[in-house]
Design a protein around this motif. Structure first.
Motif, mmCIF file in Angstrom:
data_model
loop_
_atom_site.group_PDB
_atom_site.id
_atom_site.type_symbol
_atom_site.label_atom_id
_atom_site.label_comp_id
_atom_site.label_asym_id
_atom_site.label_seq_id
_atom_site.Cartn_x
_atom_site.Cartn_y
_atom_site.Cartn_z
ATOM 1 N N TRP A 146 48.183 48.064 44.084
ATOM 2 C CA TRP A 146 47.664 46.429 43.417
ATOM 3 C C TRP A 146 48.209 47.013 42.218
ATOM 4 C CZ3 TRP A 146 43.933 46.750 39.972
ATOM 5 C CH2 TRP A 146 43.237 46.048 38.916
ATOM 6 N N TYR A 147 47.234 48.354 41.032
ATOM 7 C CA TYR A 147 47.627 48.464 39.323
ATOM 8 C C TYR A 147 49.400 48.232 39.286
ATOM 9 C CZ TYR A 147 47.447 53.320 39.823
ATOM 10 O OH TYR A 147 47.672 54.699 40.533
ATOM 11 N N VAL A 164 50.855 42.849 47.946
ATOM 12 C CA VAL A 164 49.501 43.296 47.926
ATOM 13 C C VAL A 164 48.804 42.498 47.089
ATOM 14 C CG1 VAL A 164 49.937 46.053 48.052
ATOM 15 C CG2 VAL A 164 49.026 44.452 45.598
ATOM 16 N N ASP A 198 44.226 40.500 43.540
ATOM 17 C CA ASP A 198 43.168 40.786 42.862
ATOM 18 C C ASP A 198 42.302 41.799 43.296
ATOM 19 O OD1 ASP A 198 42.557 38.439 41.248
ATOM 20 O OD2 ASP A 198 41.605 37.423 43.196
ATOM 21 N N TRP A 199 40.924 42.946 42.960
ATOM 22 C CA TRP A 199 40.823 43.595 43.749
ATOM 23 C C TRP A 199 39.116 43.870 42.804
ATOM 24 C CZ3 TRP A 199 43.475 47.743 46.184
ATOM 25 C CH2 TRP A 199 42.655 48.213 47.296
ATOM 26 N N ASP A 208 47.210 51.954 48.169
ATOM 27 C CA ASP A 208 46.438 50.167 47.951
ATOM 28 C C ASP A 208 46.621 50.077 46.639
ATOM 29 O OD1 ASP A 208 47.554 50.180 50.705
ATOM 30 O OD2 ASP A 208 45.057 49.668 51.649
ATOM 31 N N PHE A 209 46.150 50.925 46.322
ATOM 32 C CA PHE A 209 44.691 50.758 44.995
ATOM 33 C C PHE A 209 46.381 51.302 44.256
ATOM 34 C CE2 PHE A 209 42.504 52.193 40.868
ATOM 35 C CZ PHE A 209 42.425 51.047 40.891
ATOM 36 N N ASN A 259 36.244 45.936 34.837
ATOM 37 C CA ASN A 259 35.677 46.703 35.974
ATOM 38 C C ASN A 259 34.703 47.501 35.718
ATOM 39 O OD1 ASN A 259 35.736 49.511 37.576
ATOM 40 N ND2 ASN A 259 37.530 50.656 35.762
ATOM 41 N N HIS A 305 38.736 52.429 50.031
ATOM 42 C CA HIS A 305 40.196 52.192 50.311
ATOM 43 C C HIS A 305 41.316 53.054 50.074
ATOM 44 C CE1 HIS A 305 37.802 48.254 48.794
ATOM 45 N NE2 HIS A 305 37.311 49.847 47.519
ATOM 46 N N GLY A 365 41.941 42.204 36.070
ATOM 47 C CA GLY A 365 41.065 42.855 36.606
ATOM 48 C C GLY A 365 40.268 43.949 36.408
ATOM 49 N N VAL A 376 46.836 43.057 36.540
ATOM 50 C CA VAL A 376 46.321 43.591 36.648
ATOM 51 C C VAL A 376 44.835 43.721 34.747
ATOM 52 C CG1 VAL A 376 46.312 46.358 36.838
ATOM 53 C CG2 VAL A 376 47.639 44.784 37.889
ATOM 54 N N TYR A 380 37.769 56.180 47.300
ATOM 55 C CA TYR A 380 39.328 55.886 47.181
ATOM 56 C C TYR A 380 39.794 57.444 47.833
ATOM 57 C CZ TYR A 380 38.944 51.767 43.729
ATOM 58 O OH TYR A 380 38.458 50.787 43.400
#
Length: 448
Positions: free
Chosen positions: A127-128, A134, A137-138, A123-124, A184, A119, A180, A177, A311
């Motif tokens: 997302w958060y 974006v 969901d991740w 991008d991450f 984790n 990843h 999600g 987020v 990442y």
């Protein structure tokens, strides 16, 4: 004089405010319109800073005050190159300043970098932070994760992956987020740096935050953590670098407390390949050594790490803008003192750049402010040479956007959304709850 600023992050807002403040000293009143492709201002302060970094996010108070100047207007949800072209901006403004920053990842050029489970850190982060462009969901199914990089973004990613969702609910993370992160599966997060601990680019505060959660153990792998006399001398009198090094050395071989999640920092471990049949299964690193002159050599000593996700946080990169010169090798708009130059190194009249798109993704917000001041100085020094626009009236751009049926947002609409997000957060004991849908952002929180 009328100026268009493309990009409503700190760089763009500082440039706008600087023009308004300095114009009278050059015998001119400057009116600035700031455009952004997002419906909201503040750029990476809103979408690149970790949700639990409220101290850094407080800069929006000053940015909002700057946007409130009567000489400045904000136009959100307007994409340069799609909704508006450079030629159209030139018809309405004496000068154009590009301040679009750097929001994409530098590529990771090792075998296996394109495997599923690999990843981009940017991008991450998007997302958060609830970026509207974006996915909602991740995939957070990996129990063992690798983060590549030795800067604050790598720390943010490691901390967000390790910190339980319940401890993050007091921040401004969006509801999707929070859901999600609650699922984790990560238990071991390994952060890898190519150089030794003396060369880490962390700042002391962000590094210390890594170990503040009672649910997370943090340790530094003794292998690669040694510091040579040359590296010690290279730090010199930098109090910040010495503080970072002292903290890292205090964590070497730290005994675990039994916390449910663990962050492991590994130095002198360069990623050389990602392995796996259909997705990431292993990260292979190679031991490095740092010479007296600071150069890195590879030792040929490899180690394999079983991980299910990687990442990369090895730096941001700017992207080209239509009709604006771009140095692809350096990933910046080329120029001198903020003036944009073309491929023949000739100054492009009336076109300027500031922030990361101009100098690359380095430095903090303070550097961005001084960078904007230099660009403003160059622009105002060029007053006599700036081309006159065909349609200089303040309503010309509004009429053009309406004719194109662009649903643009203004500062008043941002204030409405801002108040709505804060009210959502207060209802659940949080600082704010971000609205993620672009349509809802445009409509002040409503999805219709």
């Amino acid at each position: 004089m009328r100026v268009a600023v493309v990009g409503a992050g700190p760089a763009g807002i500082y440039a706008a405010a600087g023009l308004v403040a300095a114009g009278p000293g050059h015998g001119v009143r400057v009116l600035v319109d700031v455009f952004d492709r997002l419906p909201t201002p503040y750029g990476l302060v809103r979408y690149g800073t970790a949700p639990d970094h409220q101290r850094i996010k407080e800069v929006v108070v000053a940015l909002r005050a700057a946007l409130a100047a009567p000489e400045i207007r904000f136009f959100g949800n307007v994409e340069y190159g799609g909704d508006l072209k450079l030629a159209e901006l030139r018809q309405c403004y004496h000068a154009v300043v590009v301040a679009t920053g750097a929001a994409t990842d530098r590529p990771l050029t090792i075998p296996g970098a394109d495997l599923p489970g690999s990843h981009g850190g940017a991008d991450f982060v998007a997302w958060y932070n609830g970026h509207p462009d974006v996915p909602r969901d991740w995939p957070l199914t990996a129990r063992s994760v690798a983060v590549l990089g030795a800067g604050n973004v790598a720390l943010d990613i490691a901390r967000m992956l390790a910190k339980p969702a319940a401890e993050q609910l007091a921040t401004e993370i969006p509801d999707n987020v929070a859901r999600g992160l609650a699922g984790n599966a990560a238990r071991d997060i390994h952060l890898f740096a190519r150089r030794g601990p003396a060369d880490a680019k962390f700042t002391p505060l962000e590094l210390r935050e890594l170990a503040e959660s009672p649910s997370v153990d943090v340790s530094v792998d003794p292998v690669g953590a040694e510091v040579s006399a040359a590296e010690e001398a290279a730090i010199g009198r930098s109090g910040q670098r010495r503080t970072v090094l002292r903290t890292l050395l205090d964590w070497v071989g730290r005994e675990p407390t039994g916390a449910a999640r663990r962050i492991h920092l590994h130095f002198r471990a360069a990623p050389v390949s990602l392995l796996g049949d259909e997705r990431v299964e292993t990260l292979r690193t190679e031991r490095t050594e740092t010479g007296p002159d600071g150069t890195i050599t590879f030792t040929g000593e490899h180690r394999d790490w079983p991980v299910q996700a990687v990442y990369r946080a090895i730096g941001y990169r700017s992207t080209p803008l239509p009709d604006v010169p771009f140095d692809d090798a350096e990933a910046v708009v080329p120029g001198t003192a903020g003036r944009v130059v073309d491929l023949d190194h000739q100054v492009v009249p009336g076109l300027y750049a500031t922030g990361w798109i101009r100098r690359g993704p380095v430095g903090l917000i303070g550097h961005t402010k001084s960078d904007a001041a230099e660009t403003v100085g160059s622009l105002l020094a060029d007053l006599a040479a700036l081309p006159d626009p065909d349609s200089p009236g303040p309503e010309a751009i509004v009429e053009l956007l309406r004719a194109k049926k662009i649903d643009f947002t203004t500062l008043a609409e941002w204030d409405r959304l801002d108040a709505y997000e804060i009210s959502l957060g207060e209802a659940s004991g949080r600082r704010r709850t971000k609205v993620v849908s672009r349509i809802a952002m445009i409509n002040g929180g409503r999805d219709t």
